[in-house]
Design a protein around this motif. Structure first.
Motif: not given
Length: 488
Positions: A40-53
Motif C-alpha cells: 500500500g505504501a509503494v503502489r504509486q512508485a515506478r520502481r523501488v530499491a531494497v537494501w538487501a540485508t
C-alpha cells in the motif's frame, strides 16, 4: 493478491510458518499483513530499491513491492559507493526500503526512505491497494545488476513471467511442495538467494529458514529440526565436506535431507564424492544466471552425476554452437560449444541498454550465455567454463578449464585450484594452473600435477605452468575471479 504468491491468500495456510531469520519468524498471515502494508505504501512508485540485508525486513519489502506490481532493485550491502552510485543513477528508484535503524551509505541516503517493520503489518489492509498489476506477466519484477566484469554493471530486467516459469519448472524437477522447509545462508541481492531461496518457498507455500550467516552448525541444527532442503554454493559445500569427519550431527543432518542443491558455480567432483561417502546423499547441481534464471537441473529422482548440471528444465530450449554460429550436433561428452538458450525463463533486456540487449541475443532469438559446455549422449549438460576466461585453445584443441580444475582438486596436495590460458608461440595458448597447496611448505611440483592431469584426462590437457598462492581471489558468491589472476 499477486499470483506469484498464491499461498498468501487467506486460507488453511495462514498459520503456517513462512519465514524465519534467527529468532524472528512470520506466519503466512503475518507476512501477508506486513507485505500488504508495504504494498500500500509503494503502489504509486515506478520502481523501488531494497537494501538487501539477510533479514525479515528485506523479504517483507521485496514481497510487498511485488504484491503491488512495483519492480524491485536489490542492493548489495557490500557494494562500494561508486558501484552503488552507478546502480542508483542507472535504475533511478523512487525510494529505498530498509530495516528500521539500518545505516545506509552516502549514495543511498539521498533517496526517500521507507522503513520496513516485519511486525508492523495491518491485517485489515488490502494487500495491493485495489489496482494491483499482478496479472501482467511481462511487467518487470526485479532489476538485478550483473557483476560488471567487462564494464559497469548492467541491470537485467526480470519479468514476473520468468520468476513464475523458473520456480514452477524447479517444482517439477525437484518435486518441491508446500511440505518442504528450505535452509540457506545465501545473500538476498541475487537470483540464487532471493528468487530461488525466498520466492521459491513462498510460491510453493512452504517455508524458509535463513541462517543469517552460513555455518555448518546452523545447517546441522536446522536439517535435524525438520528442514528438508539445503541450498548452497560450492564454497559452502566445500566447508561441509571438510567438517563432516569431525561433526557427526552434520553427517546425520545431510543424510536425512530430501534434497541438497548446489549452484552459482561448479561443485568440484572431490567434494561431491566426500559428501556422498560420508552421508550416502548426493548433491545435485543446477545451472542458471541472472539473465536466464534457471536453465537446467538434475532432477530429484534423476542421477546426481558429479560434474554435470542435469538436463534442460521444462519449457527451456538449449543448444550448443560453434564460434561461427553453427550448431554442435555431437552429444558425445567431448564436443565443446557455447550454450544458447530460449524460453519463458529469460529476462526482457538490460535496463536502458538496447545495444547490449541486442548483442546478447542471436537473430533467431536465442540468448548467448557465454558459457561453454559439452552434452552427454543422454542430454546431461557439463559446463567446462566461461567463453571469455575458461576456453583454452591449445595445440589445436578446445579445452575447458573446469575439467582440469576438477582433476587438479583430486590431487591430495591441492586445496584449491584455478586454470587459465596464456599466450604460447608454439601451442597458441598454454595451460596455467593456480594452486593453493594443502601444505604451503611442501607444494606439489609442476611435474606431479602435469602427470596427474595427463593420466586422468589426456596429455594435451596437462598444465605447462604452475603458480602457488595463499588463496584464490573470490567474489561474494565464492566464484573465482580469474581476471584478478596475473601472469606477470
Amino acid at each position: 493478491m499477486s499470483s506469484l504468491f498464491p499461498a498468501l491468500t487467506a486460507g488453511p495456510a495462514a498459520d503456517r510458518p513462512a519465514l524465519r531469520f534467527g529468532e524472528r519468524s512470520l506466519t503466512y498471515a503475518e507476512l501477508a499483513a506486513a507485505a500488504g502494508t508495504v504494498a500500500g505504501a509503494v503502489r504509486q512508485a515506478r520502481r523501488v530499491a531494497v537494501w538487501a540485508t539477510p533479514d525479515l525486513s528485506t523479504t517483507v519489502a521485496v514481497t510487498g513491492a511485488l504484491l503491488a506490481g512495483v519492480p524491485v532493485v536489490p542492493l548489495n550491502p557490500r557494494s562500494g559507493e561508486r558501484e552503488l552510485g552507478h546502480i542508483l543513477a542507472d535504475s533511478a528508484p523512487d525510494l529505498v526500503l530498509a530495516a528500521p535503524g539500518q545505516d545506509l551509505p552516502a549514495p543511498v541516503r539521498g533517496l526517500p526512505r521507507l522503513d520496513v517493520d516485519p511486525a508492523g503489518g495491518d491485517a485489515g489492509a488490502p494487500p495491493a491497494g485495489g489496482d494491483s498489476r499482478d496479472d501482467r506477466d511481462e511487467d518487470p519484477a526485479l532489476i538485478v545488476y550483473t557483476s560488471g566484469t567487462t564494464g559497469p554493471p548492467k541491470g537485467a530486467v526480470i519479468p514476473r513471467r520468468a520468476i513464475a516459469a523458473t520456480l514452477d519448472a524447479l517444482a517439477d524437477a525437484w518435486q518441491w511442495t508446500d511440505d518442504d522447509v528450505l535452509v540457506h545462508g545465501l545473500p538476498l541481492f541475487h537470483v540464487h538467494g532471493l528468487v530461488l531461496g525466498v520466492l521459491g518457498p513462498l510460491r510453493r507455500g512452504g517455508s524458509v529458514r535463513h541462517l543469517g550467516r552460513f555455518t555448518t552448525e546452523g545447517v546441522a541444527r536446522e536439517l535435524n529440526a525438520g528442514a528438508t532442503m539445503l541450498f548452497g554454493v560450492p564454497t559452502m559445500y566445500h566447508r561441509i565436506a571438510e567438517a563432516l569427519p569431525r561433526e557427526p550431527e552434520l553427517v546425520k543432518a545431510l543424510a536425512s535431507a530430501r534434497l541438497l542443491v548446489s549452484g552459482s558455480a561448479a561443485l568440484p567432483v572431490h567434494d561431491h564424492e566426500r559428501i556422498a561417502a560420508a552421508t550416502g546423499r548426493r548433491v545435485i547441481e543446477r545451472y542458471g544466471m541472472t539473465e536466464t534464471l534457471m536453465n537446467t537441473s538434475v532432477h530429484a529422482d534423476g542421477e546426481a552425476r558429479p560434474g554435470t548440471v542435469g538436463v534442460p528444465l521444462p519449457g527451456v530450449e538449449l543448444r550448443l554452437v560453434e564460434e561461427d554460429g553453427s550448431r554442435v550436433t555431437a552429444y558425445d561428452g567431448q564436443s565443446v560449444g557455447e550454450i544458447q538458450v530460449r524460453g519463458p525463463n529469460l529476462f526482457t533486456g538490460y535496463l536502458g541498454r538496447p545495444d547490449a540487449t541486442a548483442a546478447a541475443f542471436t537473430a533467431d532469438g536465442w540468448f548467448r550465455t557465454g558459457d561453454m559446455a559439452v552434452c552427454e549422449p543422454d542430454g546431461y549438460v557439463r559446463i567446462v567454463g566461461r567463453k571469455a576466461t575458461d576456453l583454452i585453445k591449445s595445440g589445436g584443441y578446445k579445452i575447458g578449464a573446469g575439467e582440469i580444475e576438477n582433476a587438479l582438486l583430486e590431487h591430495p596436495a591441492v586445496r584449491e585450484a584455478a586454470v587459465t590460458g596464456e599466450p604460447d608461440a608454439d601451442l597458441g595458448e598454454r595451460i596455467v594452473a593456480w594452486i593453493v597447496p594443502v601444505d604451503p611448505q611442501s607444494p606439489p611440483t609442476l611435474e606431479e600435477l602435469a602427470g596427474h592431469v595427463a593420466r586422468r584426462l589426456a596429455p594435451h590437457k596437462r598444465p605447462r605452468v604452475v603458480h602457488h598462492l595463499d588463496a584464490l581471489p573470490r567474489n561474494d558468491m565464492g566464484k573465482i575471479m580469474k581476471r584478478a589472476l596475473s601472469h606477470d
